[in-house]
Structure formats: C-alpha cells, structure tokens
Design an enzyme around this catalytic site. Structure first.
Site, PDB file in Angstrom:
ATOM      1  N   CYS A 114      37.535 -43.973 -25.788  1.00 31.94           N
ATOM      2  CA  CYS A 114      36.263 -43.490 -25.899  1.00 31.94           C
ATOM      3  C   CYS A 114      36.299 -43.480 -27.709  1.00 31.94           C
ATOM      4  CB  CYS A 114      36.206 -42.123 -25.592  1.00 31.94           C
ATOM      5  SG  CYS A 114      36.311 -42.095 -23.471  1.00 31.94           S
ATOM      6  N   HIS A 259      29.978 -39.641 -28.629  1.00 33.30           N
ATOM      7  CA  HIS A 259      30.193 -40.306 -27.257  1.00 33.30           C
ATOM      8  C   HIS A 259      29.506 -39.640 -25.979  1.00 33.30           C
ATOM      9  CE1 HIS A 259      32.601 -42.083 -24.126  1.00 33.30           C
ATOM     10  NE2 HIS A 259      33.530 -40.988 -24.056  1.00 33.30           N
ATOM     11  N   ASN A 289      29.441 -42.687 -18.374  1.00 36.66           N
ATOM     12  CA  ASN A 289      30.362 -42.827 -19.503  1.00 36.66           C
ATOM     13  C   ASN A 289      30.898 -44.328 -19.553  1.00 36.66           C
ATOM     14  OD1 ASN A 289      32.638 -42.893 -21.231  1.00 36.66           O
ATOM     15  ND2 ASN A 289      33.346 -41.123 -20.569  1.00 36.66           N
TER      16      ASN A 289
HETATM   17  O1  UT7 Z   1      35.227 -39.977 -21.974  1.00 34.88           O
HETATM   18  C1  UT7 Z   1      36.465 -39.428 -22.237  1.00 34.88           C
HETATM   19  C2  UT7 Z   1      36.443 -37.887 -22.191  1.00 34.88           C
HETATM   20  N1  UT7 Z   1      36.278 -37.346 -21.244  1.00 34.88           N
HETATM   21  C3  UT7 Z   1      35.357 -36.372 -20.996  1.00 34.88           C
HETATM   22  O2  UT7 Z   1      35.237 -35.581 -21.914  1.00 34.88           O
HETATM   23  C4  UT7 Z   1      35.572 -35.618 -19.385  1.00 34.88           C
HETATM   24  C5  UT7 Z   1      35.499 -34.102 -19.614  1.00 34.88           C
HETATM   25  N2  UT7 Z   1      35.449 -33.566 -18.166  1.00 34.88           N
HETATM   26  C6  UT7 Z   1      34.610 -33.576 -17.384  1.00 34.88           C
HETATM   27  O3  UT7 Z   1      33.638 -34.029 -17.790  1.00 34.88           O
HETATM   28  C7  UT7 Z   1      34.658 -32.747 -16.182  1.00 34.88           C
HETATM   29  O4  UT7 Z   1      35.653 -31.978 -16.120  1.00 34.88           O
HETATM   30  C8  UT7 Z   1      34.342 -33.405 -14.914  1.00 34.88           C
HETATM   31  C9  UT7 Z   1      32.806 -33.834 -14.763  1.00 34.88           C
HETATM   32  C10 UT7 Z   1      35.390 -34.515 -14.725  1.00 34.88           C
HETATM   33  C11 UT7 Z   1      34.522 -32.597 -13.784  1.00 34.88           C
HETATM   34  O5  UT7 Z   1      33.442 -31.526 -13.786  1.00 34.88           O
HETATM   35  P1  UT7 Z   1      34.140 -29.915 -13.757  1.00 34.88           P
HETATM   36  O6  UT7 Z   1      33.148 -28.769 -13.746  1.00 34.88           O
HETATM   37  O7  UT7 Z   1      35.459 -29.716 -14.387  1.00 34.88           O
HETATM   38  O8  UT7 Z   1      34.572 -29.906 -12.289  1.00 34.88           O
HETATM   39  P2  UT7 Z   1      36.258 -29.701 -11.597  1.00 34.88           P
HETATM   40  O9  UT7 Z   1      36.990 -30.735 -11.953  1.00 34.88           O
HETATM   41  O10 UT7 Z   1      36.454 -28.321 -11.894  1.00 34.88           O
HETATM   42  O11 UT7 Z   1      35.851 -29.621 -10.044  1.00 34.88           O
HETATM   43  C12 UT7 Z   1      34.916 -28.289  -9.275  1.00 34.88           C
HETATM   44  C13 UT7 Z   1      34.958 -28.738  -7.894  1.00 34.88           C
HETATM   45  C14 UT7 Z   1      36.217 -28.964  -7.114  1.00 34.88           C
HETATM   46  O12 UT7 Z   1      36.261 -28.488  -5.936  1.00 34.88           O
HETATM   47  P3  UT7 Z   1      36.790 -27.028  -5.721  1.00 34.88           P
HETATM   48  O13 UT7 Z   1      38.313 -27.199  -6.033  1.00 34.88           O
HETATM   49  O14 UT7 Z   1      36.383 -26.078  -6.581  1.00 34.88           O
HETATM   50  O15 UT7 Z   1      36.613 -26.736  -4.126  1.00 34.88           O
HETATM   51  C15 UT7 Z   1      36.170 -30.576  -7.204  1.00 34.88           C
HETATM   52  O16 UT7 Z   1      36.950 -31.042  -5.927  1.00 34.88           O
HETATM   53  O17 UT7 Z   1      34.016 -29.990  -7.684  1.00 34.88           O
HETATM   54  C16 UT7 Z   1      34.830 -30.837  -6.994  1.00 34.88           C
HETATM   55  N3  UT7 Z   1      34.530 -32.043  -7.231  1.00 34.88           N
HETATM   56  C17 UT7 Z   1      33.428 -32.936  -6.943  1.00 34.88           C
HETATM   57  N4  UT7 Z   1      32.488 -32.476  -5.822  1.00 34.88           N
HETATM   58  C18 UT7 Z   1      31.584 -33.092  -5.738  1.00 34.88           C
HETATM   59  C19 UT7 Z   1      35.097 -33.162  -8.159  1.00 34.88           C
HETATM   60  N5  UT7 Z   1      34.276 -34.005  -8.305  1.00 34.88           N
HETATM   61  C20 UT7 Z   1      33.316 -34.059  -7.527  1.00 34.88           C
HETATM   62  C21 UT7 Z   1      32.184 -35.014  -7.135  1.00 34.88           C
HETATM   63  N6  UT7 Z   1      31.469 -34.444  -6.249  1.00 34.88           N
HETATM   64  N7  UT7 Z   1      32.213 -36.236  -7.619  1.00 34.88           N
END
Ligand code: UT7
Length: 332
Positions: A114, A259, A289
C-alpha cells in the site's frame, strides 16, 4: 541540485463493476456491513481475457503522459510499484516498457504494497535530484481480484480489495514539486498482512503445484483489527513528520490523499488532524482498496475533478503490508 515535480497524472480501472450485492450472493456478507465497516459500495475486477497489469498500467501512463504533454519516447526510466505483477518474475516494469513501445530504458520494480506508490515516487525523486534522469514514469497498479478468497472464509479481505492502475510523470524542475518524502517500515509485523505463497523458502515438495492441497496460503491474510490500529497511528505520525520537515502545519494542506484502505481510517484521520471534510480525498466507495494503485488513482481523479490546482499543497500518506508507511508533501 535538481528538484522534481509532477507534470501529469492518469489512471485506468477495469470496466467490470462488482457491487456489494453481487458479492453477497456468493459469500455471507451484506451491502450494509461492507458500507458501515469500510465505506466501499463497489469495486472493479479485471476480465482476465483482456486486462493485464501491464496493459492497465499502459492506459494509466498514456493518460498521465498526455496530461503532462510529454511523448512516451522522452521517458528516461520507469519505476513500477505493485505486489501483484503479471508474472512471478520478471516484474511488470519491463512489461509496461514493452507495452509503451520503449527501448532499453531502465524499469525498476518495487513491492512495498500500500505504501508502494510513495516509495516509488520517492525513488524517482532521488534519481531526478541527483541529475541522473529528467523524466520518470511512476506507476502504482494492482490486480487483487484473482487472489481473493471469494468464499465466506475469506470475507474480511474479499470485500475490501479491487483492481486498478495509476501513474504520474515526474519531471526535473527548478522549483520543487516534491517537497519531501518520508519512508518507514517495521518487519516485525510482516505476517499480519501477507500472501505467503509461492514462498521460495518452502521445501521443494510444497512448492510443486500438484502437491498443494490447501491453497489458502496463496490468498491474502490480514489481521484487520491490528492493521487498523497501527494504521491510524502511523498515518498521523508520518503526516506530521512531513509538515515539520517543511515548517508547515495542518492548515497549510490543501488536499490530503490517504491510501484508500478504509473510509473509517480516512474519516478518523480527518477528525484527528482537524481537517475540513473537503480537504481529504476519498474514492474508496467506488474502487475499494487497490493497494499500490490507490494513491495515484485518487490523485488523478482529484486533479480531474478540479480538487488539485496549481500551487496547492498536497499531502500523500500510506500504510500497509510490511508494515510500511510513508508520506509525500507536494507543491503542485
Ligand atoms: O491497505 C492495507 C491496510 N489495510 C487496512 O488498513 C485495513 C484495516 N482493517 C480494516 O479495515 C478492518 O479491520 C476490516 C474492514 C478488515 C474489518 O472490519 P472490523 O470492523 O475490524 O471487523 P472485524 O474483523 O472485527 O469483524 C467484526 C465481525 C466479525 O464477526 P464476530 O466475530 O463479531 O461475530 C466478523 O466475522 O464482522 C464479521 N465480518 C463480516 N461480516 C459480514 C468480517 N468480515 C465480514 C464481512 N461481512 N465481509
């Protein structure tokens, strides 16, 4: 010492639009979840029958060259940032060189994910400052779609990434242009956002395609929460570093182009830094992204929309796999 400036920017994204609703038909996710957690509404995926990283980059480069009023034949060097080259080797720089019909000029490949475009811009800037070259094509491009795990298991990354290419023409200039660049990395976190295979240190048997039963290591792994926490800190640090180096403060920034990793990261930065909403450019809603492609695509669109004007102070900032992070402060 010579300085460099951006003479033109361009971009190209594949035609195929993939909406959140389309993804929710094949994986357990929803339009609401994706928009709320990431800000993404749709992204572009290539059509492998016609799109390659090289031809997308060539289209982005041609737009940048045209806007710069420079003929491709005048380019002294290509610096190409990608982590998804068309081949395992050689890198896509030489393929772009071929695509543009250029002969024998150097093509340098960078794989800083990135942060790749800012690393590439910084590298090109150094070549111009030393006087070695005068016109450099700097490209950031990515095809992420073909490596995504488009199943529910991979949903946390599958909904985020997209494909696209961006380019900038950097030329020697009396006045800077690129005021400063700052580059950083911290390899302790290498495995928090990575694609493991085809890794060269694997035993021979594990690298033979017919031996591979579990292909999950060929897909993007990301510890999203951890990456998010580091990103918000490092983004701020590296933007402040750029401002301090140039004796500027946040009010001097006309446009911040972060980014495009997550709209929540951009919005958090905007608030923390105390920037007005219209001073932070976002297009993640349309493209997701696109890793090394994200900043040059955003720069090209922002310029096209009249959001970057001559003499504006534009700040680029990135964070991603490595971890790596970087910023560039530019007087347009
Ligand atoms: O480009 C390089 C740099 N990258 C970044 O900076 C990305 C940084 N991270 C993020 O953008 C976020 O962490 C994500 C978008 C990847 C994930 O969002 P989050 O708010 O951190 O969600 P999470 O991983 O904590 O997941 C929350 C819940 C989980 O369910 P439980 O365990 O609470 O029941 C996941 O299983 O959301 C669930 N989940 C989804 N649900 C529906 C994860 N992905 C999905 C999905 N659809 N696509």
């Amino acid at each position: 010492m010579a300085r460099s400036k951006i003479a033109g920017v361009g971009h190209y994204v594949p035609e195929r639009i993939v909406t959140n609703n389309e993804l929710s038909q094949i994986i357990d996710t929803s339009d609401e979840w994706i928009i709320e957690r990431t800000g993404i509404h749709e992204r572009r995926f290539i059509d492998p029958a016609k799109d390659t990283l090289a031809n997308m980059s060539a289209k982005a480069s041609q737009m940048a060259l045209e806007r710069a009023g420079i003929d491709a034949g005048e380019i002294d060097m290509i610096v190409f940032a990608t982590i998804t080259p068309d081949y395992f080797f050689p890198g896509s720089g030489v393929l772009l060189q071929r695509e543009l019909g250029l002969e024998s000029i150097p093509a340098l490949d960078l794989r800083n994910a990135c942060s790749g475009f800012i690393y590439a811009l910084s590298t090109a800037d150094q070549f111009i400052r030393t006087g070695m070259y005068k016109k450099i094509l700097v490209v950031g491009a990515e095809i992420q779609s073909t490596a995504l795990d488009l199943t529910t298991r991979g949903r946390s990354t599958a909904v985020i990434f997209g494909d696209g290419a961006g380019a900038a023409v950097l030329t020697a200039s009396e006045e800077p242009g690129i005021l400063s660049t700052h580059l950083h990395s911290d390899g302790r976190f290498a495995e928090e956002l990575y694609v493991k295979d085809p890794g060269s240190s694997r035993p021979r048997e594990e690298r033979q395609p017919e031996q591979i039963l579990d292909t999950s290591t060929y897909k993007v792994y990301m510890n999203g929460n951890l990456v998010f926490k580091h990103a918000v800190v490092r983004f701020q640090e590296v933007i402040q570093e750029a401002l301090e180096e140039n004796n500027m403060d946040i009010s001097d920034i006309d446009l911040l182009i972060p980014h495009q990793a997550n709209l929540r990261i951009s919005n958090y930065l905007q608030q923390k830094l105390g920037l007005a909403e219209d001073k932070v450019y976002n297009n993640i809603m349309r493209y997701g992204n696109t890793t090394a492609g994200s900043i040059p695509i955003a720069m090209s669109e922002a310029w096209q929309e009249g959001k970057i004007k001559d003499n504006d102070i534009v700040c680029l900032a990135a964070f991603g796999s490595g971890f790596t992070w970087a910023s560039a402060l530019i007087k347009w």
